[in-house]
Structures are given as C-alpha cells and as structure tokens.
Scaffold this active site. Sequence first.
Site, short mmCIF file in Angstrom:
data_model
loop_
_atom_site.label_atom_id
_atom_site.label_comp_id
_atom_site.label_asym_id
_atom_site.label_seq_id
_atom_site.Cartn_x
_atom_site.Cartn_y
_atom_site.Cartn_z
N ARG A 40 6.52 -5.89 3.16
CA ARG A 40 4.96 -6.57 3.19
C ARG A 40 5.19 -6.70 1.58
NH1 ARG A 40 -0.72 -4.91 4.92
NH2 ARG A 40 -0.35 -2.66 3.65
N HIS A 56 0.93 -1.12 -0.23
CA HIS A 56 -0.22 -0.23 0.65
C HIS A 56 0.53 1.64 -0.29
CE1 HIS A 56 -3.90 -2.11 0.07
NE2 HIS A 56 -3.73 -2.32 1.35
N ASP A 92 -8.98 -4.41 6.56
CA ASP A 92 -9.40 -5.77 5.78
C ASP A 92 -10.32 -6.37 6.50
OD1 ASP A 92 -8.69 -4.45 3.23
OD2 ASP A 92 -6.27 -5.08 3.38
N GLU A 146 -6.93 -11.72 7.64
CA GLU A 146 -7.66 -10.73 6.79
C GLU A 146 -9.28 -10.91 5.97
OE1 GLU A 146 -4.83 -6.90 4.96
OE2 GLU A 146 -4.21 -8.86 3.36
MG LIG Z 1 -4.68 -6.14 4.05
#
Ligand SMILES: [Mg+2]
Lengths: 258, 258, 258, 258, 258, 258
Positions: free
Chosen positions: A73, A48, A179, A153
């Site tokens: 990540r 993200h 999420d 998630e």
């Molecule tokens: Mg997530």
Amino acid sequence: MTTAPFSLARRLRAGETVYSGWSNLASPVVAESIAREGFPAVVIDVQHGLWDVASAFAAIAGINHAGSAPVLRVPLNDFAFVSRALDIGAEGIIAPMINTPTDASAFAAVAKFPPVGERSFGPHRAMALQGRKVPVDYLREANEGTLTFAMIETPTALANVDEIAATPGIDALFIGPYDLSTSLSAGKAQDITAPEVETAIDRIREAADKAGKIPGIFCRDAERAKAMAKRGFRFVTVGNDLGFLRESASAALKVLQG
Amino acid sequence: MTTAPFSLARRLRAGETVYSGWSNLASPVVAESIAREGFPAVVIDVQHGLWDVASAFAAIAGINHAGSAPVLRVPLNDFAFVSRALDIGAEGIIAPMINTPTDASAFAAVAKFPPVGERSFGPHRAMALQGRKVPVDYLREANEGTLTFAMIETPTALANVDEIAATPGIDALFIGPYDLSTSLSAGKAQDITAPEVETAIDRIREAADKAGKIPGIFCRDAERAKAMAKRGFRFVTVGNDLGFLRESASAALKVLQG
Amino acid sequence: MTTAPFSLARRLRAGETVYSGWSNLASPVVAESIAREGFPAVVIDVQHGLWDVASAFAAIAGINHAGSAPVLRVPLNDFAFVSRALDIGAEGIIAPMINTPTDASAFAAVAKFPPVGERSFGPHRAMALQGRKVPVDYLREANEGTLTFAMIETPTALANVDEIAATPGIDALFIGPYDLSTSLSAGKAQDITAPEVETAIDRIREAADKAGKIPGIFCRDAERAKAMAKRGFRFVTVGNDLGFLRESASAALKVLQG
Amino acid sequence: MTTAPFSLARRLRAGETVYSGWSNLASPVVAESIAREGFPAVVIDVQHGLWDVASAFAAIAGINHAGSAPVLRVPLNDFAFVSRALDIGAEGIIAPMINTPTDASAFAAVAKFPPVGERSFGPHRAMALQGRKVPVDYLREANEGTLTFAMIETPTALANVDEIAATPGIDALFIGPYDLSTSLSAGKAQDITAPEVETAIDRIREAADKAGKIPGIFCRDAERAKAMAKRGFRFVTVGNDLGFLRESASAALKVLQG
Amino acid sequence: MTTAPFSLARRLRAGETVYSGWSNLASPVVAESIAREGFPAVVIDVQHGLWDVASAFAAIAGINHAGSAPVLRVPLNDFAFVSRALDIGAEGIIAPMINTPTDASAFAAVAKFPPVGERSFGPHRAMALQGRKVPVDYLREANEGTLTFAMIETPTALANVDEIAATPGIDALFIGPYDLSTSLSAGKAQDITAPEVETAIDRIREAADKAGKIPGIFCRDAERAKAMAKRGFRFVTVGNDLGFLRESASAALKVLQG
Amino acid sequence: MTTAPFSLARRLRAGETVYSGWSNLASPVVAESIAREGFPAVVIDVQHGLWDVASAFAAIAGINHAGSAPVLRVPLNDFAFVSRALDIGAEGIIAPMINTPTDASAFAAVAKFPPVGERSFGPHRAMALQGRKVPVDYLREANEGTLTFAMIETPTALANVDEIAATPGIDALFIGPYDLSTSLSAGKAQDITAPEVETAIDRIREAADKAGKIPGIFCRDAERAKAMAKRGFRFVTVGNDLGFLRESASAALKVLQG
Ligand SMILES: [Mg+2]
Ligand SMILES: [Mg+2]
Ligand SMILES: [Mg+2]
Ligand SMILES: [Mg+2]
Ligand SMILES: [Mg+2]
Ligand SMILES: [Mg+2]
C-alpha cells in the site's frame, strides 16, 4: 517452497478468495514470518505503517522468498512509489483515497505498461526474484499479472464508485472501512458496523462485481474476514503484525497475572 | 521526564512563546540530545536536511522520549509525508512554499481529519508514544492537538498571505527568511535584514495575528530568536545541529591555536 | 509512563518475581511493543536473535521509553559487548555458557566498576536515558543497579555452579534449559522435561539461593513461566516475539480455514 | 582538500603535536563535520560511543574525504576489529585497557604485518580511499604508516608501562584519565586532577618518551588539551561531538532565557 | 583525486562528450567504485534502482569523494527529490517522463533558484562536499553549475520536444530508448533499434542542438555508447552496476565450465 | 529455484568440486546477484570485507533465496560469530588463522553441537529459511550438514597442519595464499606463485586428503580456480564482487577510450 510469479493475480482472476496478512512494523523479517505462517499474500502498509523504501523493498523479497505474494500500500498520492514497488517485485498495489476517475486513471497510468498506461520499464529486481531472463516476457505479462487495488473510503469515492471500477487498468476495489466510518460520520466515529458503513460496503462490492473487478476489504480480525469472504469479498486482509504481537503478549500476561 | 501529548499545541494556542531546536543531520540521537538540553520542541528538517523516512521516524520517538515535541518539515509538496509524520507522532508539520490558498487547503486536507480535512486514520505509533489506548480519542483530539505551519517565503505567498492565514485547518504561518530574501532579490541575495524582507516579516506576522493564527519564524541564532519573540513571533526556531556542532568545534580550535 | 532507573535490580534485589519479555527479531519497535504491553523487562537476545549493535542500541532506548527495563543477552564470550550494552542503558546482561569460575570472573570484570571489576567508564547514553547529570552518581550506583546473569547450561557449569554463584559481581544465575537438555543428552534431545534436566534446574536454583543470588530461567510460554515462578525462580522470561507473532497468525489462519 | 595517506603517522613520527577530534554519536556526517571544521584527525570511539561496524566504516571514509585522519578506538579486547578498521582505512587504532606486555603484543599482532605482527592482508577499502593501485606498496608502508595507541588506564598497566611501551609494534601510549581516576580511587572518584592521577600521567609520558613512543592523552576540553600539549603530549584529543552539541545548545538556551 | 565542483556542467557546457556510469544496486560503495574506475560521472538511478534517500545521499558523497560528478535520476514526478538531491551535492538531475512544457517548467522550478525557478535555499551538504564557505557563492553559481536532464521517452514528449528543449532552466534532453520503444510499439516491444526509435533518437538530438541544449542518451553497453557519441550525443551513460557484475560473473562461470 | 538445505555439505562430502563466489561489498543484493548468476555457493567475507552483522544476515537470506549456499568468513578469532552465522542459515564457516590444534578445537566447539562441540541451540532463522518445523531435526542434521573451513595461512599453521586436519569437528582446510605468501616472505611479498607458497599449497592439500577432509583454496580468478580444481582442491572460491565490477567497468572504459 517456490513462488510462481503473479500467483495472486492468477488466483483472484480465477475467482478464488485470498486472505492476506498485513504488516506495519517495517521489519522485513516480521512480514516474511507472517507469510511463512501460511498467508498467500502479505500487505506492506507504507501509508500508515513504519516502512520506508529500503525496508519495504527488503520485505518484498522476503515475502517472495516465503512463497507468498507481496502487495504494497503506497502513501497517499505517491504514484512514483507504485511503479517502483512493481519494479522491485510487488504483485499488487493498494492506492489509498482513489476518489475520482481522474485519481483512478492516474493510478492505472503508473501501474500498467502501454497501451493501458504509461508505466516505465525497469523491473530488474522483480525479474530476478521471479527467475526471469527475458525482459519482453515481463513486459507482456505484467499488466495482467500484477494488480491495482483502488481504495474506496470517502463519500466522494462512493459517489464515483462505478466510474472508478470501470476505469481501464483498475483491477480491484479495496474498502477502507475505518476511513469510510470517519468520513461518513464527519470525523466523529470509528464504527465500521454503523448502518451507513454497512450500506457503503455492499454498494462498493456490487460496483466491483458489476464491472468485473475484484472486491477487497480490510479486516481487523479473522472472524470478520471470514464473514466478509462469505459476503462476496475476494481479497480480504486479516489483522496486522502489531495486533498479532499484542494479542499473544496480552494473553501471556493474563496467564501470568491470573 | 514525561511527555504530555499535544503540549506544543496547547502552549502555543494558549499564547505562549515556544523556542524550538532544529535538526538537519539525520541522526535521531542528535535531535534527541538537542531536546534533552532543554528545547520544548525540535524540528526535523526533511526538506533541506539529510533525513530519510526511517531516521525521521526514529527521531520523532527520540524527541518524544526526551519530553519534547517533535515537529517535522516535509519536503516541497510532499503531502503524503504530512499524514505519515502525524501518524508516527509529530505534533506539528511545517510545509514549505505554501504560496496560494490552494496550497494551504491541500496541506490542511492531509493534516486534519474530517470534517476539516481528509486525513486518513492510522496513528498507531503516535498512540503508542502518547500512551493512548482508544483510537476515537486520538481522532477527536488530533485536529486541535497537532499544528500545521504554512511557510510564507515567496512574493506570491506574500500576496496571498491573508487568504492562506484564513484557510481552515491552517494553524500557523512560518516565515522562511532566506528564501524570502532570495526571491525578493530575484536570486541575488541571502540578506535577511534587507528592508523588503523586514517589511515582509511584519506583514506576515500581522496576517497571522489578524486571522488568529500563530506567527512563527526560522532564526539562525539565539539573539535573533529572542528579538523575533519580542517582535511577536511565538514559534521561533533557533539555529540547527550542524551550526551548534561547528560553533563549539570552531571555538575549541581557536583555543588550541591561540 | 516514566522509567525509574535500575528498577529491575531494585525489584529483584527486594525479592520480587519479575516476568520478562524476550525479543529475537531485531526490530526495536517490536521489542518496545512487548514492553508497552506490560512486561517490566524485555530481553534483547543478541546471541541467538537477529540483532546487531545498532538495532540493539535502539531497542535499549525503545524499551526504556516504554517504562520497562532493557536486558541484553550477549553473544558467546563477547565480553566487550557487556560493557557497551551497559553504557547504552541496559539494566541487566545475560551471558551465555558461563561454565567456570574463570568465565564468571571475566564476566563480572567487564560488568562492574572497581573495586568489584574493571568496567571502563563511559555511560553517556545510559545517563541521558536515565536523566542523570552527575557521572559520579552513575559510577556509585551502577554496580548495584545493574545485574549480571550467568547462564548455567552445560554439565561443566553444573559441576561449578556453587563457585560461579559465589563469584563476586555475579548477581544472578540464569538457566538455559534447551542447551542443558542438549548437552545432558550428548546432542540427542531438546527435552526440557527430562528427569536429568529437572534435577539440574533444581540444583541451580538451590545454588543461587544458597549464595544469595537471583535464580532465573528461560521459558517458552506463560504456563511454564508461572510454574517456574512457583518453583522459586524470580527472573522468568516468557516466550519470544517470533513465537507471539506466529501464535496469533496461526490462530487467525485456523479461524479462516475452519 | 586531499588526503595524503598516513599523514597522521608522518606528523607524529616527525615530532609534531596533533590535536584530534572525538566522536561518539555514530553519525558519519557528524564525525566528518568535526574533521571539516579543521581537526587533522578524528577518533571514532566504538568502545564507549554508539558506533556499530557499518557506521564506523562510513565515518572512516567521511573523515578521509574531509582530508583528516580517521582513528578508531576499538571495544575492549576486540582485536578482530583492529585489523578490520585498518583494512577500511583507519590510520590509527586506540586499544583500551592494555594492561600487560601480553595485551600489548596481542594488539600489535593484529595491527602489524609480518615480521612485526601477524596482520592478515585485505586492505581493499583503505587502498581505494588512499588512491593506491599496488597491494605490495600498502604492505610495505602500512606498519610505519598506521599507528597503534595502547591505553594505559589501570594500576596494572602503570606497573607494566615500560614494558608495554617497549613492545615492538606499539607506536604510542594513550592515557585514559577517567578510568585511571576510577581505578586509582577503587571506584570512588572521577577526579582527573587528583594527585595520584597527575603523578600517573607524568609517569606514562616519561615511559613513552624513554621508549621513543608517542605520548597521547584524552582531554575533555581545549584548555586542558593545550595544557597537556605543553606538558609534552603529542596526540591530544579534544572534547567530543555530544559535548560540542550540548555546549552550543546550552549557550543558546541561556541567551533565550536571559 | 580532488573534485572541482560543477565540473560536469563545465565540461558539457564547453562542448565535451562525457561518458557516465550508472548504478541501480543501492550500494554507495558500488557507485563510488564505478567512479573510481574512471567514469567522470555516475548516475544514481532512484527511478528504477533499489536506492532510497539515505543510500542515495551517501552515494552522492562517495562519488564526489572519488572525484566524479554525482547525477541522480529521480522517481517519476518526484520533484521534491530534485531539490533535495541538489542540496546534498548532485551535479545533475535526470527527470523521467518530461512529456510537456508544463512538466519541463515544473522540473526547472525546483531545480533552479530565482529568477529562473523557485528552488528553495539549503545546500549545506553540497557546500561541505564542495569545500564552500559562502552561501551566496553557491546561490550565484548553482543555476549554471548544476544540470537538468529532461527525459524524452514517449510519443507525447516527442511531439513537444522543441518546446521542452526551449524551456528556461532545462539544460539537457536525455533519451530513454527502452521506454521510447515500449510506447512507440504500444507495449509490444523492447527494441531500441526499431526504425521508429531510431528516427525519434535523431529527432530529439536535433531538438537539443537547435535549442542549444545538451543531448544525452542511455546506453546498455560501451559499443553503443561510443556510437551514440559519434552520432552527436554528449552525455552518454554506459551500462550499469548489475550488468557489470553479471558480465564478469558470467565470464568467470564460462571459464570454469569450459 | 529451491534450496535444498545443506546442499553444499552434501556435494562436498560426496566428493564433488564446488566453485564458490565471493563478496566483500556488504551489499546483500550484490551477493545474491552473484549467486543468481550460477554460483552454487557464495562467501560473505566479514574478515576483510565491508560486511556488518545486519548486512551479513540479510545476505545469508538473499543467497539462500537464490538457491545457493551461503558461506561466511568470520573475523579473526570471532568465534561468537561462528555460532550466530550458523543460527541465521550459513551452510559453511571459514575461520581465518587457525594456526594450532587449540585454535581448531575452539572453532569446532562453537560450530558443532554436542557431543562434537558445544554449539548453543537457537537456529530459528536457519530453520525458517530451510522450511524446517522440528528443532530436533536441525539438531540431528546440522553437525553433518554445515561445514567448518579452517584457514591455513601461516608457518605455524603449516607446522600443525596434520593435527589441525585431524581435529574432530573440522570439515575442511582452506588456504589463504596471500597471507601465506606474506608470512613466508616475512612481510616482503604478495607472490602466490613463489616456490615456498606452491610447496605449502601442496602440503596442505595432502594433509586434508590424508585426514579425509575437504581441501579448499581462495583464487582471484577463474583460470587459477580451474587449475586448483585440477590440482585436487574441491572448494574453490573465484574472484570477488569488487573485482567483477572493476573488470567490466574497466573493459567498458577501454572500449570508450579506444
Ligand atoms: Mg484508509
Ligand atoms: Mg525555505
Ligand atoms: Mg543457551
Ligand atoms: Mg577508558
Ligand atoms: Mg524510462
Ligand atoms: Mg588470510
């Protein structure tokens, strides 16, 4: 300030709780600065955040330079990046949306050398950053020394959480509460304190504990991080660089306008 | 010059025709300059252009700064990039080679939040560029406010075009006439005016119309773009940056040598 | 959020006090984020920060995008950079170590068009960011619309402060209290509250006032910035990005360890 | 498409007229594309363009790759850049605001090896791009093979033009008509067809001719470039990349809106 | 030094042996320098090297500029990168871990135009680097002119080697001896001279020969490369940039300390 | 592998001989790799290499990370870069063409804090890399802990060498034998073993010795470096990255073709 390679795995496997920084802004110096402030690990969020390959690789070196453990990540299903980040010196990989045992195996396959997985050998940069000279030492130690965090998630992941936790080569579960809230509310909410999210959080931690894996969770601030550590989570991320920046800037503006 | 977020979706969903610029050269300032010249949208072509993640993200901000809508074409099957580009502020995503309903669903899954898809939440940069403060507003509006363009450019896709058009979360069909020509000629031609290509173009537009989706098409120049708009296409791309540059340079050289 | 070009000059020339952000970390998104938080100007510090030309130019656009005024501190005696930064859209330039009227004239020469100075014409990027079409409008407005801040930070500069302030084309004096402390203590101290520094600060502000120029000063935090504004300073910079980051990170770590 | 090293100097010293492209946008591929379209030289404008050192160096290689001669305009008084650009493979350097014989000598000093000047030896990259193996060959040929263009663009320069032209190591005069118009109008105009500008243009060309140096001039479009070549100018630059881009984009938009 | 496009394919298809350089360090100039030293091909290793998209694309141009053939190894399963690298001008693609005929077909699908595969058309940069003007010429020649190297480096791949070799669109087999050693030893060794590795190497070469495909292999140094060429391998890579650098640096240090 | 800050100055001031690596290729990882191989210092050559500000700053951190001392050669007369490089963590600065005591004083002025010079305070990055918390400690130690190398490489410099050596704030003399050869031969030669060069080399070393400053010299290979150390030079640079790369590549090609 020296970096003992694989310190994150050692500490977490020994049962310690580790608070980690988090970085989205794609600035290696920013990530390194968070590490230098005292976080023993910093997550480079390629999913993200604004990171690209070049900036992420530079950040891995910068965090290592600061004596902290770089964790990365990867973007959704970007399993090629898992191997690459480990080659460059990441000590842990967080993979989003690990919803099924198949997802978990695919993740482990690229993160662990044979016989656990099928990771290809090429950690030249990791070896340089760790001061290693002998490739086979890295080969022998890396499966234990680096960590795979499978993100739980979604409702599907929740349903499969025990099997995911039991997958060989998966070292940890990592909760994405936002999420989880979104999917449990069918896209209506971002409420990480809703009862169904709370229940899910406990369910996931228990699955990790049962399987002897490390439970981890993303937290937006230090208060919640501390609470989650008390609740049994051991890899707990705290805020992020943009949040840190805005918090102080906003505080300064309040003083100026006060 | 201000950017109303999600203006491209609003205009296209309202039935307007939108002509878009197109950029291959991986220079954020070039893409922004095309936007500033007056195109209400500009496509950042990561599939066939020179863009990487960092330059593409900078271009999204630059196009937004110019008051235009950034649209991004992802590389083949690079579904991770779909979510990332939306997080950074793209208002539309073009995915190449959507040949089957499975492809279409996979595309929608990463582009739309629950309950339509499974997009993960993290649009920090998009929110900043759009001047938003409240995450849940973005969550609530993004499925409608951003657009998925499924490229139809193979015989297989043609055979599946109605199902692809009907796939939930697919907002538009976008024709790649050159690949269509290549595949319909078994690799022999690049002739976008061949009868079988012409027939296919109409077939795809009708499929979009029937499903209530937006028909779009790639055009190398303004004359053809205008003709395609008359033929019913509503998202019509026009030329590209390298072509613009070469056209003017060539014209100047002709004057000099004349 | 739109940017009225030359807003910083307009506000300061009208007698307003402007608090500005400050950025060292060479990340355009970081600088832009400080602007978005609410600072009406942000200084890109090329002298002591990590900025290079490319990142500084990107930051100018980013800060402009956020509706804030980009100001740039050039490296020591790098007068070529003064013109370049203005061409790209900086609304103010801070030049370090302006110690003599000759230094001040050299600075003004590159920052102001004839007849005040000798700035060369080429503000293509500034015009794009400001939405201008007519070059001669920029030419006509830029001498008034952009600002030169001459830094007073040595005993020599102090001795010459009235002449520097009186130099045509110099719009403002800007105090560097740390270098002032260093030089006034012959390299022994970094004490910006020492009596000789305090005296110098007042002396410089008075010189600015007398010459009808804007008095400005660098401050490490909001409390001091507010105090300096009360003391008559009108361009007052507040902290910096690395400080903001460290402050919040440190606060989080204290909670975690508490 | 091969590059004969020092082809620009050879052609201009032989009395040919050379039309050159011009690039501001700091995209090496854009500069290279202009070269590939057929311009035998392309100017990388670091003074007023967006270029930084890294992009400029990459553009030098790209233009060379296209079989064209890279020329670089340095920022004001940035004489260090003169040597660096030659080291990397520029075949000509344009220096702005050469107003006095002293300026001209300073320029020549960094551009020419002893005994003409004092350029330091280190052309590793130029030698690689030119396929050279023997350093002393480069040393022997470079003073003749690379070109210095002194910009004449102020009243002071006009007054000194004969002495500047006569300066050893200065190979060419290059007119900046916009700055000339600005300075001759005391900052009021950008009118390159004003009588005093026209007179100055002729004066400068005559000074070049008299001193046996190459007369050059900046032109915004091909019509004027052709006219200037007829008027006796031999290094004539034509338009620029942003102009090319905008011209075609604008033409496309006119068709679409027509 | 000119580049005949598709020279690597021509030479290898004609039965010649080609020694290739290898580059990990993500520096286009380093890769180009290896080419200039005399290697007719250089591999840009994106799988285990530090390369990102932007640096890899720049290196493709740099190697081409040096008159050598750029070859690119893509990350694991990153089939989108296959098409992109070919679009930019790579003359060969090495894909790691091609374990099954399905993997091989997926690789061929993105590397070859119809009717062999489904590669999408967009080689603008490749055409520029090759001096081509007519798209359909590229379309017609590229399937033959560019090469696919399927890596055989696991027991599964060994078991499927004949079918992989027979897959239409696969031009060559390329052995990764280190991963072969790792997987054949179940993660215990990095011994490329172990008997089971030796046997596998012969087995793969025979499979290539039988299918009329090019046998290739990775070698850490020139002695082994020469031995492998004698053993029948025709695309043989030699060392890598970091190794070259360390070898000379280490030799220099030995002299200094001697 | 930890970095004791200011180790280079400590060792050289203690009378040790230090062999340093040299890097032109503008790749931070390449420079770092040379350091890791065992060089206690590495010069980042911005004067004749491909470095820009961003890559040079990254290399300073990388060399520091490797436990080696980063030294930076600035471009000609680029005194602003002197302060910037020290701020970022360089432990030594080499300035080319220091021909007069005035040049030497100007160099010292930007490199040393008051009272020796006028360096402005802002070493945020250097302090981070050195693990420092207290600014005034850096202020107190930096004049002694960082080194200025004045290059002696012209007849003028030779004539002034004693005065240059005696200039306060100049810590070392550094010989550029190639420019010395060029200038002593009036641009005819690159012969560093010519008698007049040899004589000059001794003359400069003696001047350094007499003034109690460190004598240094650039050497293309280890044999010569060792000889120069025996001759009394104490900061001796050895080869460069491009040379290392070419040497090994060339050796490999010889084996292959042998
Ligand atoms: Mg997530
Ligand atoms: Mg297509
Ligand atoms: Mg200061
Ligand atoms: Mg000019
Ligand atoms: Mg392998
Ligand atoms: Mg020299």
